[in-house]
Design a protein around this motif. Structure first.
Motif, short mmCIF file in Angstrom:
data_model
loop_
_atom_site.label_atom_id
_atom_site.label_comp_id
_atom_site.label_asym_id
_atom_site.label_seq_id
_atom_site.Cartn_x
_atom_site.Cartn_y
_atom_site.Cartn_z
N CYS A 14 0.77 -1.23 0.17
CA CYS A 14 -0.06 -0.08 0.07
C CYS A 14 0.87 1.10 0.08
CB CYS A 14 -0.93 0.03 1.20
SG CYS A 14 0.02 0.02 2.95
N GLY A 15 0.21 2.28 -0.35
CA GLY A 15 0.92 3.46 -0.45
C GLY A 15 2.01 3.77 0.90
N PRO A 16 1.26 4.23 1.74
CA PRO A 16 1.96 4.29 3.35
C PRO A 16 3.28 3.07 3.48
CG PRO A 16 -0.35 4.63 3.66
CD PRO A 16 -0.12 4.06 2.38
N CYS A 17 2.86 1.95 3.21
CA CYS A 17 4.05 0.90 3.33
C CYS A 17 5.17 1.39 2.61
CB CYS A 17 3.41 -0.57 3.39
SG CYS A 17 2.17 -0.81 4.90
N HIS A 18 4.76 1.22 0.82
CA HIS A 18 5.57 1.85 0.08
C HIS A 18 6.64 2.56 0.59
CE1 HIS A 18 7.65 2.56 -3.77
NE2 HIS A 18 7.03 3.62 -3.74
N ASP A 19 6.11 3.89 1.09
CA ASP A 19 6.62 5.18 1.22
C ASP A 19 7.87 4.75 2.32
OD1 ASP A 19 5.32 6.43 -0.47
OD2 ASP A 19 4.22 7.59 1.06
N GLN A 20 7.11 3.93 3.32
CA GLN A 20 8.11 3.56 4.71
C GLN A 20 9.32 2.72 4.11
OE1 GLN A 20 6.26 1.37 7.61
NE2 GLN A 20 7.83 1.63 9.02
N LYS A 21 9.09 1.73 3.18
CA LYS A 21 10.24 1.03 2.75
C LYS A 21 10.99 1.65 1.93
CE LYS A 21 10.51 -3.30 0.15
NZ LYS A 21 11.07 -3.15 -1.30
N SER A 22 10.54 2.40 1.27
CA SER A 22 11.54 3.20 0.13
C SER A 22 12.15 4.09 1.04
CB SER A 22 10.67 4.18 -0.76
OG SER A 22 9.90 3.50 -1.58
#
Length: 52
Positions: A14-22
């Protein structure tokens, strides 16, 4: 940056998880780059008025 075609790299998030991983991956890459950079400080010079 290298392409990561492992299953975890290709996993949809999901968007927030992608942002955190990136952000985590970017911080890790920046840390490695900073550690690889030589320091740019000159060696300390003796003050010309100090005699040995």
């Amino acid at each position: 940056m290298r392409d990561d075609h492992s299953e975890t790299g290709l996993q949809g998030v999901c968007g927030p998880c992608h942002d955190q991983k990136s952000a985590h991956e970017g911080a890790a890459a920046a840390k490695l780059k900073a550690e690889a950079q030589p320091t740019r400080k000159r060696p300390a010079e003796r003050h010309p008025g100090i005699q040995e």
